[in-house]
Design a protein around this motif. Sequence first.
Motif, PDB file in Angstrom:
ATOM      1  N   THR A  19       0.838  -1.157  -0.534  1.00 31.65           N
ATOM      2  CA  THR A  19       0.154   0.124  -0.146  1.00 31.65           C
ATOM      3  C   THR A  19       1.003   1.290  -0.306  1.00 31.65           C
ATOM      4  O   THR A  19       1.705   1.028   0.721  1.00 31.65           O
ATOM      5  CB  THR A  19      -0.917  -0.139   1.156  1.00 31.65           C
ATOM      6  OG1 THR A  19      -1.900  -1.405   1.311  1.00 31.65           O
ATOM      7  CG2 THR A  19      -1.980   1.286   1.171  1.00 31.65           C
ATOM      8  N   PRO A  20       0.674   2.009  -1.208  1.00 29.07           N
ATOM      9  CA  PRO A  20       1.777   3.800  -1.013  1.00 29.07           C
ATOM     10  C   PRO A  20       1.542   4.610   0.403  1.00 29.07           C
ATOM     11  O   PRO A  20       0.204   4.448   0.736  1.00 29.07           O
ATOM     12  CB  PRO A  20       0.910   3.838  -2.215  1.00 29.07           C
ATOM     13  CG  PRO A  20      -0.337   3.586  -2.661  1.00 29.07           C
ATOM     14  CD  PRO A  20      -0.383   2.525  -2.279  1.00 29.07           C
ATOM     15  N   ILE A  21       2.202   5.106   0.676  1.00 37.12           N
ATOM     16  CA  ILE A  21       1.984   5.771   1.557  1.00 37.12           C
ATOM     17  C   ILE A  21       2.370   7.255   1.430  1.00 37.12           C
ATOM     18  O   ILE A  21       3.642   7.268   0.723  1.00 37.12           O
ATOM     19  CB  ILE A  21       3.044   5.041   3.416  1.00 37.12           C
ATOM     20  CG1 ILE A  21       2.720   6.097   3.914  1.00 37.12           C
ATOM     21  CG2 ILE A  21       4.283   5.261   2.548  1.00 37.12           C
ATOM     22  CD1 ILE A  21       3.672   6.057   5.321  1.00 37.12           C
ATOM     23  N   LEU A  22       1.539   8.057   2.004  1.00 40.54           N
ATOM     24  CA  LEU A  22       1.557   9.278   1.385  1.00 40.54           C
ATOM     25  C   LEU A  22       2.539  10.622   2.532  1.00 40.54           C
ATOM     26  O   LEU A  22       2.340   9.823   3.861  1.00 40.54           O
ATOM     27  CB  LEU A  22       0.489  10.324   0.664  1.00 40.54           C
ATOM     28  CG  LEU A  22       0.989  11.985   0.506  1.00 40.54           C
ATOM     29  CD1 LEU A  22       1.699  12.760  -0.186  1.00 40.54           C
ATOM     30  CD2 LEU A  22      -0.194  12.688   0.072  1.00 40.54           C
ATOM     31  N   GLU A  80      -1.059  18.082   1.000  1.00 37.00           N
ATOM     32  CA  GLU A  80      -2.673  17.777   0.664  1.00 37.00           C
ATOM     33  C   GLU A  80      -3.095  17.667  -0.764  1.00 37.00           C
ATOM     34  O   GLU A  80      -3.926  17.466  -1.291  1.00 37.00           O
ATOM     35  CB  GLU A  80      -3.303  19.684   1.339  1.00 37.00           C
ATOM     36  CG  GLU A  80      -4.956  19.788   1.190  1.00 37.00           C
ATOM     37  CD  GLU A  80      -5.515  20.903   1.924  1.00 37.00           C
ATOM     38  OE1 GLU A  80      -6.156  21.547   1.108  1.00 37.00           O
ATOM     39  OE2 GLU A  80      -5.234  21.354   2.306  1.00 37.00           O
ATOM     40  N   GLN A  81      -2.930  18.810  -1.405  1.00 34.53           N
ATOM     41  CA  GLN A  81      -2.882  18.471  -2.709  1.00 34.53           C
ATOM     42  C   GLN A  81      -2.472  17.124  -3.816  1.00 34.53           C
ATOM     43  O   GLN A  81      -3.142  17.040  -4.259  1.00 34.53           O
ATOM     44  CB  GLN A  81      -1.917  19.662  -3.867  1.00 34.53           C
ATOM     45  CG  GLN A  81      -2.416  21.273  -3.807  1.00 34.53           C
ATOM     46  CD  GLN A  81      -1.346  22.191  -4.420  1.00 34.53           C
ATOM     47  OE1 GLN A  81       0.068  21.900  -3.958  1.00 34.53           O
ATOM     48  NE2 GLN A  81      -1.959  23.680  -4.553  1.00 34.53           N
ATOM     49  N   ARG A  82      -1.780  16.934  -3.147  1.00 35.42           N
ATOM     50  CA  ARG A  82      -0.586  15.453  -3.752  1.00 35.42           C
ATOM     51  C   ARG A  82      -1.874  14.323  -3.273  1.00 35.42           C
ATOM     52  O   ARG A  82      -2.324  13.559  -3.949  1.00 35.42           O
ATOM     53  CB  ARG A  82       0.429  14.999  -3.146  1.00 35.42           C
ATOM     54  CG  ARG A  82       1.232  13.553  -4.102  1.00 35.42           C
ATOM     55  CD  ARG A  82       1.524  13.612  -5.663  1.00 35.42           C
ATOM     56  NE  ARG A  82       2.041  15.309  -5.023  1.00 35.42           N
ATOM     57  CZ  ARG A  82       3.753  15.165  -4.832  1.00 35.42           C
ATOM     58  NH1 ARG A  82       4.288  14.214  -4.778  1.00 35.42           N
ATOM     59  NH2 ARG A  82       4.083  16.578  -5.198  1.00 35.42           N
ATOM     60  N   ALA A  83      -2.044  14.211  -1.933  1.00 36.56           N
ATOM     61  CA  ALA A  83      -3.553  13.617  -1.446  1.00 36.56           C
ATOM     62  C   ALA A  83      -4.396  14.011  -2.290  1.00 36.56           C
ATOM     63  O   ALA A  83      -5.346  12.879  -2.780  1.00 36.56           O
ATOM     64  CB  ALA A  83      -3.383  13.867  -0.044  1.00 36.56           C
ATOM     65  N   VAL A  84      -4.964  14.368  -2.561  1.00 31.14           N
ATOM     66  CA  VAL A  84      -6.576  14.965  -3.190  1.00 31.14           C
ATOM     67  C   VAL A  84      -6.159  14.485  -4.902  1.00 31.14           C
ATOM     68  O   VAL A  84      -7.428  13.583  -4.927  1.00 31.14           O
ATOM     69  CB  VAL A  84      -6.544  16.325  -3.592  1.00 31.14           C
ATOM     70  CG1 VAL A  84      -7.816  16.735  -4.291  1.00 31.14           C
ATOM     71  CG2 VAL A  84      -6.766  17.198  -1.854  1.00 31.14           C
ATOM     72  N   GLN A  85      -4.975  14.497  -5.688  1.00 36.44           N
ATOM     73  CA  GLN A  85      -4.584  14.241  -6.772  1.00 36.44           C
ATOM     74  C   GLN A  85      -4.559  13.185  -7.062  1.00 36.44           C
ATOM     75  O   GLN A  85      -5.667  12.235  -7.935  1.00 36.44           O
ATOM     76  CB  GLN A  85      -3.301  14.702  -7.094  1.00 36.44           C
ATOM     77  CG  GLN A  85      -3.380  16.525  -7.546  1.00 36.44           C
ATOM     78  CD  GLN A  85      -1.570  16.608  -7.590  1.00 36.44           C
ATOM     79  OE1 GLN A  85      -0.850  15.927  -7.689  1.00 36.44           O
ATOM     80  NE2 GLN A  85      -1.505  17.944  -7.835  1.00 36.44           N
TER      81      GLN A  85
END
Length: 616
Positions: free
Chosen positions: A526-529, A562-567
Motif C-alpha cells: 500500500t502506498p504511503i504519502l 494536501e494537493q498530492r493527496a487530493v490528486q
Amino acid sequence: MSTPTSTQTQAIAQVEQWLASARGGQMELPQLMDAATKLQGAGLAAAAALLYQNWVANTPSPFRHVGCFNWGAILGDMGRHAEAEHAYRMALTMAPDFAQARLNLGHQVEHQGRTEEALALWRSVYDTPEAASLGAEPVPLLLHALNNAARLLEQLKRYDESEALMRRSLLLSPRQGDVAQHYVHIRQKQCAWPVYDTFGDVTHNHLLMSTSLLGMLDESDDPALQLLTAQRFVHEKVAKVTTPPLHQGHKRDGKIKIGYLSGDLCMHAVGLLTAELYELHDREKFEVHAFCWSREDGTPLRARIKGALDSLTPIGAMGDRQAAGLIAAAGIDVLVDLQGLTSGARPNILAHRPAPIQVSYLGLPATSALPGVDWILADRFVMPPEALPYHTEKPIYLPNCYQVSDRQRVANAAPTRAEAGLPEDGFVFCAFNNNHKMSEPVWRCWMRILRQVPGSVLWLLADNPFAKANLTRVAGEEGITPERLVFAPRALPADYLARFQLADLFLDTFPYNAGTTASDCLWMGTPILTRSGRTYISRMAGSLLTAVGLPDLITTTIREYEQRAVQIGNQPARAASYKRYLAEHGRSSPLFDIPATVRDIEREFERLALDARHKA
C-alpha cells in the motif's frame, strides 16, 4: 558468598539484643527507629522488619501506629506487599486519620493488582471533608494522592479522569514538571487540542519546557527544541558519572561482540522490526548478545528473538551500575541502545560506558543527548548535513535505509470491505498511526482532503474513546460527517497487516512520521504519502519511500501534501499504479533487502570495533 562488612558485623552482633529489648516492651520509639535504620544500612532489611514486628506486638506505646507505618514501609520496599498491607491496616486501626498510612496502603494494594481499591484509598485523602485537616502541611499529602491516582488512571486509559486530577494537582502546585509532562502527553493521547491548554498559574512556557522528548516529537519539527528537551532530561535524570569508563581494562579479542540493550524485545515495534536482524548476523565474525528487561509476554516473537541470540541476559532486577559492570565484563565491543529516552529506558547503564562503542538505534528516532552514546545509525535522508548540529551523536550512515525490518511477517487473508466496515465504493484513505501522533494541523488537512475527494473515507485506529470523540468533533467543524470516519479496533499482527490491502493510500502523520507502521504498509503493497521535515523522526517515512523507489510520494509542505493527496484520491488509477509497482518491485527493493542492510551495519560495527581495539 561475600564477607560481611564491619557495619554489617556490628549490626548482626546487636540484632539479638535489640530483638530481646523489643520483645520486652521496654524499647522507646527513637531507639527502635535508630536500630532499624542501622540494620537497613547494613543491608539487613528483613531483620529491621522483624524488629518492628516484635516491637508492635509487645509495646503498649501511643506511637504504635508509627511503628506499624515504618514496618510497612520496609516490607513494601522488600516487595512483601501483602505483609506491608497488613502493617498499614494495623496502623489505620490505631489511627484512622493517619493519611500517610492510607497513601502507602494504596501502593501496596496496587502492587497486588487491586487498582480500584488503590484509587479509593487515594480518593479518601484528596476528596473527603477530612482532606482539609491533614495537618500543618496538607499540600504534599494531597499532591501524593492526586498524582498517584492520576498516574494509575492514565495506565488504565481513563484519560479524562486522569487529566482532571492532574489539573487539580497543578492548581495546587503549578511548577510540578513531571505532572505537567504527563498533562501534555495525556492531552496528545486524547487529541485534545490545543495540547498546551493553560489554566490557573500554569503557563504555556512551563508546559513547553516540561514536555517529554516523546511529547516533543509529536508536537514540534524544530530540531533545536528536540535537542533542548533531550538535554533537559539528561541534566535532570541521568547520573553524572565521573569514574573511568567501565569498558577500560577488559580484554577484547576474537569475534566482535555486539550487545543489544533493550526492554522491548517482545511484542513491541522494536521487537517486530529487529527479529531478523539478530538471525542474520554473521556468526563467523560476530557474537550477538542481548541485555534485556523485556516482559516475558509468551508470544512466538519473544521466543524467536531469544532463539536468535547467542545469549540473553536478564538485567531487570539489577541496578544500573551492576548491569553496566556485567556488560563490560562480557567484553562487548559495540553496545546498541534500542531504547533511547523512551518509556522504560535505562540511560544510566550507558552513562557508565560499559562498551567502547555505544550506538543509538531505532527506539528513539532522534537525538538522546546522552553523554554515553557517541553514534546513531542513520541514512543520508533521515539525517542530512543540516541536521548534524542538532545531534550529540555522530551518524553511522547506511547506504540505503536506516531501518531493518522482518521479511518473515505474515498477514492473514484480507477481509472484505464490508467486514471491515468500509464502503464498497469510494476511495479509502487510512492512517493507522497511534492517536498521539495526530496533530491538529494534519487532522484538519485530512478533513480538507476528504472534502475534496467525494465519497472518500478515512480509516483510523481506534485507540481510546476520548480521541475518537475529539477527532469526530473537529471533523464536524470541517464539514465532515461521522460516517466518513471509520475507526478500527486494535488487532493481532497478522490481522492488522491484512487490513492494509483494503486501503488505497496511507496518510502519514507529521511531525512524528510512521516508522514500523510505514514498513508494514509498504510490505503489504500500500502506498504511503508523507511529509518530510527538518528532524530525523519527520523524515522516517521519506527514507523508506526513497529506498522502495517511490520518492514522488514525499512532500515537504502541508500545502503540497494536501494537493498530492487530493490528486491521488481523485485519480484511483494512480493509486492502483503505485500498488502494482509495490506488488511487483516493493519486496525486492533495497528497503527489504534485509541481508544487505545487516551486512552494511556489520561493516560499520567491525570498522569501529577494530579501531577501538587497536587504540586500547
